[in-house]
Design a protein around this motif. Structure first.
Motif, PDB file in Angstrom:
ATOM      1  N   ARG A   1       0.820  -1.207   0.000  1.00 39.70           N
ATOM      2  CA  ARG A   1       0.000   0.000   0.000  1.00 39.70           C
ATOM      3  C   ARG A   1       0.857   1.261   0.000  1.00 39.70           C
ATOM      4  O   ARG A   1       0.626   2.187  -0.777  1.00 39.70           O
ATOM      5  CB  ARG A   1      -0.911  -0.027   1.218  1.00 39.70           C
TER       6      ARG A   1
ATOM      7  N   LEU B   1      -5.242   2.632  -5.199  1.00 40.95           N
ATOM      8  CA  LEU B   1      -5.474   1.236  -4.837  1.00 40.95           C
ATOM      9  C   LEU B   1      -6.818   0.739  -5.353  1.00 40.95           C
ATOM     10  O   LEU B   1      -6.982  -0.435  -5.639  1.00 40.95           O
ATOM     11  CB  LEU B   1      -5.418   1.075  -3.315  1.00 40.95           C
TER      12      LEU B   1
ATOM     13  N   ASN C   1      -4.450   5.253   1.724  1.00 41.11           N
ATOM     14  CA  ASN C   1      -4.658   4.855   0.333  1.00 41.11           C
ATOM     15  C   ASN C   1      -4.960   6.043  -0.573  1.00 41.11           C
ATOM     16  O   ASN C   1      -5.523   7.042  -0.127  1.00 41.11           O
ATOM     17  CB  ASN C   1      -5.867   3.913   0.235  1.00 41.11           C
TER      18      ASN C   1
END
Length: 130
Positions: A68, A78, A121
Motif C-alpha cells: 500500500r 489502490l 490509500n
C-alpha cells in the motif's frame, strides 16, 4: 461468477469507517469483532446494498503495508469508484476537506480524479461518458 467483496488496507478501522460513510457516503453493512482489536468491517453503496462489499481491512501485516505504501509513494490508486460526474463529486468532496492528488482529468474515454482517503490509500473516482 461475480465479485462479491474486495478489500483495502486501512491504518485505523474507526477512522476509515467514518471517512467511507460520513464523507464518501457508503453504508456500513457488517461490523463483527475479530480478535482483540480488529473487526470484519464492510461498507456498500447505498444505491446497491446487496452489491459488492468493500472490506476495510487492518493494514497490520507488513506485506500489506509495504504494498500500500509503495502504491501511494508512486501515486497509484489502490481502488477506483464510479461516480455520475467526476467534476461534481470532486467539488463536493473538496468542500468536505478531502485532499486530491489529481484534479479531474479528461482522458479519451474517461474522466478521473484521485484523492487521499486519510487511511493510507489513494482512491480514484471515474466517469465514463454515456
Amino acid at each position: 461468477m461475480k465479485i462479491q467483496m474486495t478489500s483495502i488496507f486501512v491504518d485505523d478501522q474507526a477512522k476509515a469507517l467514518h471517512f467511507y460513510t460520513e464523507i464518501l457516503g457508503f453504508v456500513k453493512k457488517h461490523d463483527v469483532p475479530v480478535g482483540e482489536t480488529d473487526r470484519w468491517l464492510t461498507v456498500v453503496s447505498p444505491d446497491d446494498p446487496g452489491g459488492t462489499e468493500l472490506l476495510l481491512e487492518p493494514a497490520s501485516h507488513p506485506a500489506a503495508r509495504t504494498y500500500r505504501d509503495t502504491l501511494v509513494k508512486d501515486g497509484i490508486p489502490l481502488a477506483q469508484f464510479a461516480v455520475d460526474n467526476v467534476r461534481t463529486e470532486y467539488e463536493r468532496l473538496r468542500r468536505l476537506g478531502v485532499r486530491f492528488t489529481q484534479e479531474p482529468t479528461d482522458m479519451d474515454t474517461v474522466t478521473t480524479a484521485v484523492f487521499d482517503d486519510t487511511c493510507g490509500n489513494l482512491i480514484q473516482i471515474a466517469t465514463q461518458p454515456q
